[in-house]
Design an enzyme around this catalytic site. Sequence first.
Site, PDB file in Angstrom:
ATOM      1  N   CYS A   1       0.851  -1.561  -0.341  1.00 50.07           N
ATOM      2  CA  CYS A   1      -0.004   0.122  -0.112  1.00 50.07           C
ATOM      3  C   CYS A   1       0.743   1.458   0.365  1.00 50.07           C
ATOM      4  O   CYS A   1       0.278   2.503  -0.169  1.00 50.07           O
ATOM      5  CB  CYS A   1      -0.872   0.225   1.024  1.00 50.07           C
TER       6      CYS A   1
ATOM      7  N   HIS B   1      -3.135   6.820   2.113  1.00 51.86           N
ATOM      8  CA  HIS B   1      -3.456   5.933   2.048  1.00 51.86           C
ATOM      9  C   HIS B   1      -5.303   5.468   2.809  1.00 51.86           C
ATOM     10  O   HIS B   1      -5.195   6.019   3.284  1.00 51.86           O
ATOM     11  CB  HIS B   1      -2.728   5.063   1.753  1.00 51.86           C
TER      12      HIS B   1
ATOM     13  N   ASN C   1      -9.741   0.065   0.384  1.00 57.75           N
ATOM     14  CA  ASN C   1      -8.602  -0.133  -0.250  1.00 57.75           C
ATOM     15  C   ASN C   1      -8.161  -0.435  -2.059  1.00 57.75           C
ATOM     16  O   ASN C   1      -8.025  -1.914  -1.927  1.00 57.75           O
ATOM     17  CB  ASN C   1      -7.765  -0.859   1.363  1.00 57.75           C
TER      18      ASN C   1
END
Length: 317
Positions: free
Chosen positions: A111, A244, A274
């Site tokens: 990520c 994020h 996500n």
Amino acid sequence: MYARIISTGKYLPKKILTNSELEKIVDTSDEWILSRTGIESRHIAADDEFTSHLAEKAANIALKTAGLNSNDIDLVVVGTCTPDRMFPNVACLIQERMGIKGPAFSLEAACSGFVYALTVADQFICAGKAKRALVIGAETMSRLIDWTDRETCVLFGDGAGAVILEASEEPGLIFSDLGADGQHRKLLYTDTGLSNMRSSVDGDLKMKGNEVFKVAVRTLEQMVDKVLKDNQLEQGDIDWLVPHQANLRIISATAKRLGLPMERVVVTVNKHGNTSAASIPMALDTAVKDGRIKNGDLILLEAFGGGFTWGSCLLKF
Ligand code: COA
């Protein structure tokens, strides 16, 4: 010499998977997903759509927005943990299709992939090794998901975001800070790989969500404290936080630490879940295109992900 972001682009696959559709696949509920994560829906790539296809679409939008063509780019860096294949790397696949010259490589930091990629591209530009870089975060996380595991399958989605980073006399990226700690690897990982001769068509992402949550919040708080201290900033000095997009509760905790109200935080996790390395450039594009982020704004990008890896970039837009 600085490197400045001069344009952005994003692409989300057409197929949308809502929370209520997930209720038909696993034992979950819209209410549970929304209250624990803030996610309403996610986008899923078509069977013949790979990470490089999403990345290419986002890249073309960023290029068009900047009024540039492929000859103007001399570096491609892609953050991804879901490459089409081991090689050619995703950046090379895009480079060939778009007709770009110069070095092209992908890097893998889960990520945090986009923040890592942006930091690396910045180093190339500041060292005089590139003038204009295409920096992309792109993922097909749906391919890593075990669709019978309700603890993970509700969280992730597919997408791509891209920026063009250009050499500039004016400040652009003014600070970045990357970190990693492999000792927590058992909290978030996949078994799938080539070197270990394991592959899975069904996906095998595994996560101890609760424990990841705690480490993520703690690490991000330490990270934003460092950003403020190292840049002589006070709480509230940053114009926009572009985090994020993993979980609304993690994002809110970071915003609180920065002394920012949620009105100054770009939140898109509700619309795509996500998307790993793709989430920051997609969120950035959203807030630039809808007019919230303006030239001269001070922006903090921050990420945390598998590895664990983490990173922040402070920039003048
Ligand atoms: N639907 C319904 N119930 C679910 C569920 C789902 N999709 N997933 C888990 N549950 C259940 C659990 O089985 C557990 O039940 P129990 O109390 O009967 O044992 C209960 O919900 C609570 O589970 P828990 O894991 O403690 O929930 P939580 O509040 O920690 O929320 C996450 C779970 C995954 C949303 C949260 O931990 C999180 O967001 N973690 C960070 C994940 C992340 O961001 N990872 C990527 C980092 S980049």
